[in-house]
Each structure stands twice: as C-alpha cells, then as structure tokens.
Design a protein around this motif. Structure first.
Motif, mmCIF file in Angstrom:
data_model
loop_
_atom_site.group_PDB
_atom_site.id
_atom_site.type_symbol
_atom_site.label_atom_id
_atom_site.label_comp_id
_atom_site.label_asym_id
_atom_site.label_seq_id
_atom_site.Cartn_x
_atom_site.Cartn_y
_atom_site.Cartn_z
ATOM 1 N N SER A 26 0.866 -1.177 0.000
ATOM 2 C CA SER A 26 0.000 0.000 0.000
ATOM 3 C C SER A 26 0.902 1.225 0.000
ATOM 4 N N VAL A 27 0.721 2.095 -0.993
ATOM 5 C CA VAL A 27 1.552 3.298 -1.087
ATOM 6 C C VAL A 27 0.808 4.352 -1.902
ATOM 7 N N SER A 28 1.046 5.602 -1.600
ATOM 8 C CA SER A 28 0.465 6.681 -2.385
ATOM 9 C C SER A 28 1.263 6.854 -3.668
ATOM 10 N N GLY A 29 0.571 6.940 -4.769
ATOM 11 C CA GLY A 29 1.242 7.133 -6.044
ATOM 12 C C GLY A 29 1.811 5.836 -6.581
ATOM 13 N N ASN A 30 2.691 5.982 -7.567
ATOM 14 C CA ASN A 30 3.290 4.799 -8.176
ATOM 15 C C ASN A 30 4.423 4.269 -7.309
ATOM 16 N N PRO A 31 4.464 2.956 -7.131
ATOM 17 C CA PRO A 31 5.474 2.389 -6.236
ATOM 18 C C PRO A 31 6.734 1.943 -6.965
ATOM 19 N N TYR A 32 7.826 1.971 -6.228
ATOM 20 C CA TYR A 32 9.005 1.221 -6.617
ATOM 21 C C TYR A 32 9.046 -0.006 -5.698
ATOM 22 N N LEU A 33 9.186 -1.184 -6.279
ATOM 23 C CA LEU A 33 9.085 -2.426 -5.524
ATOM 24 C C LEU A 33 10.361 -3.235 -5.650
ATOM 25 N N PHE A 34 10.746 -3.875 -4.558
ATOM 26 C CA PHE A 34 12.014 -4.597 -4.509
ATOM 27 C C PHE A 34 11.828 -5.936 -3.794
ATOM 28 N N TRP A 35 12.641 -6.906 -4.182
ATOM 29 C CA TRP A 35 12.798 -8.142 -3.432
ATOM 30 C C TRP A 35 14.271 -8.307 -3.036
ATOM 31 N N TYR A 36 14.434 -8.748 -1.778
ATOM 32 C CA TYR A 36 15.763 -9.023 -1.243
ATOM 33 C C TYR A 36 15.778 -10.423 -0.636
ATOM 34 N N VAL A 37 16.972 -11.010 -0.562
ATOM 35 C CA VAL A 37 17.137 -12.315 0.077
ATOM 36 C C VAL A 37 18.186 -12.177 1.182
ATOM 37 N N GLN A 38 17.965 -12.889 2.283
ATOM 38 C CA GLN A 38 18.918 -12.859 3.391
ATOM 39 C C GLN A 38 19.260 -14.281 3.808
ATOM 40 N N PHE A 46 20.081 -7.721 -2.798
ATOM 41 C CA PHE A 46 19.081 -7.308 -3.764
ATOM 42 C C PHE A 46 18.872 -8.392 -4.817
ATOM 43 N N LEU A 47 17.601 -8.728 -5.104
ATOM 44 C CA LEU A 47 17.269 -9.726 -6.118
ATOM 45 C C LEU A 47 16.740 -9.089 -7.403
ATOM 46 N N LEU A 48 15.730 -8.211 -7.246
ATOM 47 C CA LEU A 48 15.124 -7.601 -8.418
ATOM 48 C C LEU A 48 14.281 -6.419 -7.993
ATOM 49 N N LYS A 49 13.891 -5.607 -8.993
ATOM 50 C CA LYS A 49 13.064 -4.440 -8.712
ATOM 51 C C LYS A 49 12.098 -4.184 -9.850
ATOM 52 N N TYR A 50 11.003 -3.561 -9.512
ATOM 53 C CA TYR A 50 10.051 -3.039 -10.488
ATOM 54 C C TYR A 50 10.015 -1.523 -10.351
ATOM 55 N N ILE A 51 10.274 -0.853 -11.473
ATOM 56 C CA ILE A 51 10.192 0.616 -11.486
ATOM 57 C C ILE A 51 9.055 1.052 -12.390
ATOM 58 N N THR A 52 9.080 0.581 -13.621
ATOM 59 C CA THR A 52 8.039 0.881 -14.593
ATOM 60 C C THR A 52 8.201 -0.091 -15.740
ATOM 61 N N GLY A 53 7.220 -0.123 -16.640
ATOM 62 C CA GLY A 53 7.359 -0.970 -17.814
ATOM 63 C C GLY A 53 6.713 -2.328 -17.647
ATOM 64 N N ASP A 54 7.366 -3.353 -18.178
ATOM 65 C CA ASP A 54 6.816 -4.712 -18.164
ATOM 66 C C ASP A 54 6.492 -5.157 -16.751
ATOM 67 N N ASN A 55 5.327 -5.795 -16.628
ATOM 68 C CA ASN A 55 4.899 -6.230 -15.302
ATOM 69 C C ASN A 55 5.705 -7.420 -14.793
ATOM 70 N N GLU A 66 6.103 -10.643 -10.519
ATOM 71 C CA GLU A 66 5.036 -10.085 -11.343
ATOM 72 C C GLU A 66 4.342 -8.953 -10.611
ATOM 73 N N PHE A 67 4.371 -7.794 -11.207
ATOM 74 C CA PHE A 67 3.698 -6.618 -10.654
ATOM 75 C C PHE A 67 2.250 -6.627 -11.130
ATOM 76 N N ASN A 68 1.318 -6.516 -10.176
ATOM 77 C CA ASN A 68 -0.106 -6.455 -10.505
ATOM 78 C C ASN A 68 -0.682 -5.225 -9.826
ATOM 79 N N LYS A 69 -0.926 -4.187 -10.629
ATOM 80 C CA LYS A 69 -1.349 -2.917 -10.048
ATOM 81 C C LYS A 69 -2.742 -3.006 -9.439
ATOM 82 N N SER A 70 -3.653 -3.709 -10.095
ATOM 83 C CA SER A 70 -5.027 -3.770 -9.594
ATOM 84 C C SER A 70 -5.109 -4.526 -8.264
ATOM 85 N N GLN A 71 -4.243 -5.517 -8.096
ATOM 86 C CA GLN A 71 -4.229 -6.282 -6.851
ATOM 87 C C GLN A 71 -3.162 -5.778 -5.885
ATOM 88 N N THR A 72 -2.467 -4.744 -6.268
ATOM 89 C CA THR A 72 -1.347 -4.183 -5.465
ATOM 90 C C THR A 72 -0.466 -5.302 -4.927
#
Lengths: 114, 114
Positions: A26-38, A46-55, A66-72
């Motif tokens: 949950s975030v206001s506006g467009n999100p930047y999303l990241f996955w990390y492994v420990q 850092f594993l990967l990130k979504y900034i914009t473009g392909d889901n 997979e980025f899904n905007k409607s399901q956040t």
C-alpha cells in the motif's frame, strides 16, 4: 503511510517445483518495488526491482516477480526451486518521491526440501 | 565497484556500557546511508537515515544516536545500552536522491547485551 504485507511466515516447497512468495503493498502514487534475500548471519542482498514498464521482472538466480497494479501485489516466483534457495525473503516498497524511504515486509522463510 | 563494511561482526556488551558501531562505504559518492535493527531474524526497523554529512533523520525515539562525520562513514552510538538494544544491526547505502535504486547492505553486527 506506506505498508508491505507478506502473508506467509513460511513457505515450503520440494526441489524442482515452482515457488511463489507473496507480497502486497500500500503506497500513495506509483510504487518502486524490490525483493531481497537474506542468508543466515548476513545482510540483505538485492534480487530484483520493479520501477516501470513490463509487469514481469527478471532478476538474479532465476527469480522473477510479477507486478499487478489492480491487486497491489508483487509476488516473487521461480519455475524450479533449488535447495540453495532456502533463505529469508523480504519485499520492500518505496514511494516515487524524493523523500521516499523503503518500507520492508516482515519476511518469508523459504525452505526447499530435496 | 561499491562495497560496504560493517564492524564488528559480533559484540557482547554489559548493560549500561557505551556503544559504537561503524559502517563505511567505498566506491560511491554522496550515498544515502541507513541503520536498521532486525529482531529475531524477521522484519527490519529503520533507525536512522542520512542524505549527507551531518544530516541525520531519526525514525524512532530511543537511546541510540547516529552520526555521519564523513561522506561515506556512518556511526551508530549509545551512551548507555539497555537489554532491549540487543539485536542484529544492519547498515545500508543507496544512490543519492534515487529512490528507485535498491539498498545495499553490510553483513551486520550481532549485538548481545548482558
């Protein structure tokens, strides 16, 4: 305020099977999303990130998300799990503002059994 | 390439003693720097972040403080440790003013208070 939910504390899969680690945000506006492994007694990697473009985003070690905007949602996936993938996985979200700071989920422990 | 160093790796301190944890980054300029605490191998709590020398933002009230005396040096301190200060402390950096960039973590300091 932004938030991240990783609904599963633990995910168990057999080696060779596909895996999914879930994340919703949950975030206001467009999100930047990241996955990390420990790995034990180590920092997060850092594993990967979504900034914009392909889901569908591809990252390190064969992981994708997979980025899904409607399901956040921003679920982490891998077609064929390895025992060495066993670790703690964190999803994080950052709002796209100059003052944005990352919020991390509570983590999901992935166990891959041979 | 950029690297981040944290030391010491482990530390055992008595209640009431002072603390100084150091973090340095190499190979980048003007990074954003962060201190996190991780309890019991789960979620991360952001303690402090810094966007420049002498600029420190505190996220949670506590008996810890942070300082950034040089561009790539970040120090976490306490005058008197409490039992509740035990945990795994992680330092991280990210590119300046670039919220779409991931954070890069050190390998942490495991602090035990006796």
């Amino acid at each position: 305020a932004q938030s991240v939910a990783q609904p599963e504390d633990q995910v168990n899969v057999a080696e060779g099977n596909p895996l999914t680690v879930k994340c919703t945000y949950s975030v206001s506006g467009n999100p930047y999303l990241f996955w990390y492994v420990q790995y034990p007694n180590r920092g997060l990697q850092f594993l990967l990130k979504y900034i914009t473009g392909d889901n569908l985003v591809k990252g390190s070690y064969g992981f994708e998300a997979e980025f899904n905007k409607s399901q956040t949602s921003f679920h982490l996936k891998k077609p064929s799990a390895l025992v060495s993938d066993s670790a703690l996985y964190f999803c994080a979200v950052t709002p796209n503002t100059n003052a944005g700071k990352s919020t991390f989920g509570d983590g999901t422990t992935l166990t891959v059994k041979p | 390439s950029q690297t981040i160093h944290q030391w010491p790796a482990t530390l055992v301190q008595p209640v009431g003693s002072p603390l100084s944890l150091e973090c340095t980054v190499e190979g980048t300029s003007n990074p954003n720097l962060y201190w996190y605490r991780q309890a019991a191998g789960r979620g991360l709590q952001l303690l402090f972040y810094s966007v420049g020398i002498g600029q420190i933002s505190s996220e949670v009230p506590q008996n810890l403080s942070a300082s950034r005396p040089q561009d790539r040096q970040f120090i976490l301190s306490s005058k008197k440790l409490l039992l509740s200060d035990s945990g795994f402390y992680l330092c991280a950096w990210s590119g300046p003013d670039r919220t779409n960039q991931p954070q890069h973590f050190g390998d942490g300091t495991r602090l035990s208070i006796l």
